[in-house]
Write an enzyme that holds these catalytic residues in place. Structure first.
Site, PDB file in Angstrom:
ATOM      1  N   GLU A 261      52.468  43.996  47.103  1.00 32.33           N
ATOM      2  CA  GLU A 261      52.114  44.434  48.078  1.00 32.33           C
ATOM      3  C   GLU A 261      50.581  44.658  48.438  1.00 32.33           C
ATOM      4  OE1 GLU A 261      53.839  44.706  50.890  1.00 32.33           O
ATOM      5  OE2 GLU A 261      55.852  44.430  50.384  1.00 32.33           O
ATOM      6  N   GLU A 264      48.851  41.240  49.018  1.00 31.54           N
ATOM      7  CA  GLU A 264      49.278  40.735  50.490  1.00 31.54           C
ATOM      8  C   GLU A 264      48.521  41.565  51.557  1.00 31.54           C
ATOM      9  OE1 GLU A 264      53.857  39.138  49.839  1.00 31.54           O
ATOM     10  OE2 GLU A 264      53.488  40.955  50.935  1.00 31.54           O
ATOM     11  N   GLU A 265      48.492  42.842  51.373  1.00 27.53           N
ATOM     12  CA  GLU A 265      48.037  43.420  52.641  1.00 27.53           C
ATOM     13  C   GLU A 265      46.416  43.762  52.333  1.00 27.53           C
ATOM     14  OE1 GLU A 265      49.794  47.434  53.094  1.00 27.53           O
ATOM     15  OE2 GLU A 265      51.544  46.646  53.475  1.00 27.53           O
TER      16      GLU A 265
END
Length: 378
Positions: A261, A264-265
């Site tokens: 995460e 990805e962010e």
């Protein structure tokens, strides 16, 4: 003639059989063609009336496995015995008798399907799991196979029957539900149906009750924390800076989900350190409960590259500035998380570190998250 639904040992489609019921006051024989799964029409007539056979209607139900011996005429093949309530029903093959013209098979099964029931594998709880392929299956054929299979599994003493129905066979949901199955859970490509066979209390476990999420506390050597503003969700347009968050995928470890995460962010590579805390809430997502794990990660890179579809902005922010946000101070949950992160930063708090765990019960790779303080772990 009457359709009789029952289970017997497998025979070829050309075999005829005779059922002789013990203590039968009318001395009636029942002849029929049958296989392991179809619904049959049986012709019955008195044994003593060989020339003028008086046809009657009858129904045979409630068959269960029976081991009592029976006597059979010379030249016949013994197939097995079943108990019909308090009577003993003996089954034998009469290959010499030609009654094709007199019998009517009410099943529409093609010849190549006559010796089949639904293929399934036993589970660890006296149940059966049936996993259908995505090949088309006629609903009437499925219904016949299903009813015969259920009879077979009942005789075997099976409890829960699971059918994994691919989305291509959605037309089979209705006949399955009519046979006693109900929805257990669904995924994008399949529906799982289940049926509890015995009359005892249903002990099939409920569908997964929790969704699992993570929040990533990533701090660099300048005591700056990685924060984002989201384009969607409850924080959209509020100006609130928050930790990167996300949902753990199926088959994914919590530690791996936190690393993914963050990447990805924000585009930042990071290494998982430990779980600092977790929160449980209920009625959070389609009435499911929610587990949210606050994870600490150490950054391996520092350049930020936004995930433009979901993230409005991202930056390295001084931790004290993050903690001073009115939203964090106003909401006790966020303030508590902030306090835990601050205590960890100051070396006053220890979280839960993943330790590889093995067991003889399963070959699956797993981790035990624990506080290593005072334990002999490297």
């Amino acid at each position: 003639m009457i359709a009789v639904r029952l289970l017997i040992p497998k025979l070829s489609s050309s075999s005829s059989s005779c059922f002789i019921v013990k203590n039968n006051p009318t001395r009636t024989k029942y002849y029929g063609f049958f296989s392991n799964h179809q619904i049959l029409a049986f012709l019955s007539y008195p044994i003593t009336s060989s020339s003028a056979r008086s046809r009657t209607r009858t129904r045979i139900t409630g068959l269960s496995s029976c081991t009592s011996p029976g006597k059979f005429s010379q030249g016949t093949t013994r197939l097995g015995s079943y108990c019909l309530k308090n009577n003993t029903t003996r089954i034998r093959s009469l290959s010499s008798m030609n009654t094709t013209s007199a019998l009517e098979v009410s099943s529409s099964l093609p010849p190549d399907k006559l010796d089949r029931i639904l293929a399934g594998k036993d589970d660890d709880h006296d149940g059966v799991i049936v996993q259908l392929t995505d090949q088309p299956l006629d609903p009437s054929l499925f219904t016949s196979l299903l009813h015969a299979s259920l009879s077979h599994w009942k005789l075997q003493g099976k409890k829960g029957v699971w059918i994994k129905l691919p989305i291509e066979l959605a037309n089979l949901v209705e006949p399955a539900v009519k046979a006693g199955f109900y929805f257990h859970h669904a995924e994008p490509k399949y529906l799982m149906l289940v049926h509890w066979l015995p009359s005892t209390t249903n002990t099939i476990p409920a569908n997964a009750s929790h969704r699992v999420g993570i929040g990533a506390f990533v701090m660099n050597e300048k005591n700056e924390v990685l924060v984002v503003q989201e384009k969607s969700g409850r924080f959209r347009g509020t100006g609130i800076w928050k930790f990167p968050t996300g949902v753990v995928d199926e088959g994914e470890d919590i530690s791996a989900a936190a690393v993914r995460e963050v990447k990805e962010e924000t585009g930042v590579d990071a290494k998982f350190v430990e779980i600092l805390a977790f929160r449980q809430s209920h009625k959070s997502f389609f009435d499911k409960s929610d587990l949210f794990f606050v994870c600490m990660l150490r950054p391996l890179s520092f350049e930020i590259q936004l995930q433009e579809t979901e993230i409005e902005a991202a930056q390295w922010m001084p931790f004290q500035e993050y903690a001073a946000q009115p939203f964090v101070q106003k909401h006790q949950l966020f303030k508590d998380i902030s306090d835990v992160c601050l205590a960890k930063k100051d070396g006053q708090y220890a979280g839960f570190t993943p330790v590889p765990a093995e067991t003889s019960l399963s070959a699956k790779k797993t981790h035990l998250y624990l506080n290593k303080h005072g334990l002999n772990y490297e």
